[in-house]
Motif scaffolding. Structure first.
Motif, PDB file in Angstrom:
ATOM      1  N   VAL A 125      48.794  25.682 -13.242  1.00  0.00           N
ATOM      2  CA  VAL A 125      47.381  25.303 -13.130  1.00  0.00           C
ATOM      3  C   VAL A 125      47.213  23.792 -13.276  1.00  0.00           C
ATOM      4  O   VAL A 125      46.459  23.155 -12.531  1.00  0.00           O
ATOM      5  CB  VAL A 125      46.536  26.046 -14.186  1.00  0.00           C
ATOM      6  CG1 VAL A 125      45.098  25.508 -14.198  1.00  0.00           C
ATOM      7  CG2 VAL A 125      46.524  27.548 -13.896  1.00  0.00           C
TER       8      VAL A 125
ATOM      9  N   LEU B 265      38.544  27.277 -14.569  1.00  0.00           N
ATOM     10  CA  LEU B 265      38.958  26.192 -13.679  1.00  0.00           C
ATOM     11  C   LEU B 265      37.870  25.125 -13.577  1.00  0.00           C
ATOM     12  O   LEU B 265      38.149  23.928 -13.615  1.00  0.00           O
ATOM     13  CB  LEU B 265      39.278  26.745 -12.285  1.00  0.00           C
ATOM     14  CG  LEU B 265      40.534  27.591 -12.138  1.00  0.00           C
ATOM     15  CD1 LEU B 265      40.679  28.069 -10.690  1.00  0.00           C
ATOM     16  CD2 LEU B 265      41.786  26.824 -12.554  1.00  0.00           C
TER      17      LEU B 265
ATOM     18  N   LYS C  34      38.586  21.396 -12.154  1.00  0.00           N
ATOM     19  CA  LYS C  34      39.248  21.742 -10.892  1.00  0.00           C
ATOM     20  C   LYS C  34      38.203  22.052  -9.819  1.00  0.00           C
ATOM     21  O   LYS C  34      37.114  22.550 -10.108  1.00  0.00           O
ATOM     22  CB  LYS C  34      40.153  22.971 -11.079  1.00  0.00           C
ATOM     23  CG  LYS C  34      41.146  22.871 -12.233  1.00  0.00           C
ATOM     24  CD  LYS C  34      42.213  21.842 -11.981  1.00  0.00           C
ATOM     25  CE  LYS C  34      43.265  21.887 -13.103  1.00  0.00           C
ATOM     26  NZ  LYS C  34      44.338  20.875 -12.907  1.00  0.00           N
TER      27      LYS C  34
END
Length: 337
Positions: free
Chosen positions: A53, A84, A89
């Motif tokens: 990740v 996320l 992200k």
């Protein structure tokens, strides 16, 4: 109220490896000769998952079979996507399902608990409309005959393109219509676009056939995707590629362009729009021949999840045409615990 699916890897069995139509997608380097492909790496420990990740700035997710099956959410998927977002992200959704427009999809995403806005959703219906408008400079006085559902019509309308067919042609064909001119040529039709259509019938096939054959070379032939199957609610059914096969066979002509995955038309639009670094972007999907091929052709990292149509045998095939870089049981298994 939507139900939550606890991942049961491999419970959907692929209905075979043969495609009803030959794909127009270029072969992946190093796999076209039937040679062995590197095996996928199983992300199985918290350390591996965390490192994976951290390496990515952007995650591109397929939807059906990855985040949900029909209206059933994959367990842990919404929570992971929110994690996320909290990490900074970028999330992009890419789907070959053309039955809904981006605006309609936002409602489904939010209802199922996923973070989403229209701008980070790329569907094959939008990709087809974008292609007609920006690549073909589709004439304003021409219409697109749609073998498909409302999502395509809505995306075409957003681009200022006239559409006919779709839901207006859901009625069964009557024998008298073969003689009264209903199915005759129409000079206003400039393209035939086929997408997923749960109401497909002979009327739509007959009209599409007529428009493509009566004015050869003057009517564009487009398709949203060539997915052989369609996973929903724990089962699989014929997909757009299977519906498309009948039209290809009857007109003896392949589509001029297929706009969904693994076509790079959609990938190029995404990369340019968001200025993504492929080396720090991962495509997450459940299909080897569309999702994973889409990512590999775009030189992205790839992650296969086992909640959709890919079987264990296909995943582990040493001579398969496409292999993912990584695999995991489900998106929910990526959650940081």
């Amino acid at each position: 109220m939507e139900s939550i699916i606890t991942p049961q890897p491999h419970r959907l069995v692929s209905s075979g490896s043969e495609h009803p139509v030959q794909s127009s997608t270029p072969a992946l380097a190093g796999t076209s000769d039937g040679g062995s492909s590197p095996p996928s790496h199983h992300l199985s420990t918290p350390e591996e998952i965390s490192s994976f990740v951290d390496q990515m700035d952007t995650f591109i997710f397929d939807c059906d079979g990855v985040l949900w099956l029909g209206n059933d959410t994959i367990k842990g998927a919404p929570e992971f996507l929110h994690e996320l977002v909290a990490k900074g992200k970028r999330i992009i959704y890419v789907t070959n399902n053309s039955s809904k427009s981006r605006k309609t999809y936002v409602g489904k995403f939010k209802k199922l608990g996923f973070p989403a806005e229209p701008d980070n959703i790329f569907g094959s219906a939008y990709a087809a409309a974008y292609y007609l408008k920006n690549m073909l400079n589709f004439p304003a006085d021409k219409k697109v005959y749609v073998v498909g559902m409302q999502g395509i019509v809505d995306e075409l309308a957003e681009m200022g393109i006239q559409a006919v067919g779709a839901g207006d042609d859901n009625a069964p064909l009557q024998e008298t219509e073969f003689e009264n001119g209903t199915l005759g040529p129409d000079e206003s039709i400039g393209a035939v676009l086929l997408g997923f259509d749960s109401q497909i019938n002979y009327r739509k096939y007959a009209k599409a056939f007529t428009y493509l054959t009566a004015n050869k070379g003057k009517v564009h032939f487009l398709a949203t995707n060539e997915d052989r199957t369609y996973p929903i609610s724990g089962s699989i059914y014929p997909g757009t590629g299977s519906l498309l096969a009948a039209l290809i066979h009857s007109v003896n002509r392949r589509p001029d362009a297929v706009l969904g995955k693994p076509s790079q038309n959609m990938m190029n639009t995404i990369l340019e729009r968001f200025h993504l670094d492929p080396a720090r972007t991962c495509m997450v999907g459940d299909r080897l021949d569309t999702d994973i091929a889409f990512g590999k052709l775009g030189k992205l990292h790839t992650l296969l999840v086992m909640t959709g149509v890919t079987s264990v045998e296909e995943r582990d095939a040493k001579k398969g045409p496409v292999t993912a870089e990584y695999w995991i049981e489900s998106v929910g298994h990526l959650r940081q615990r």
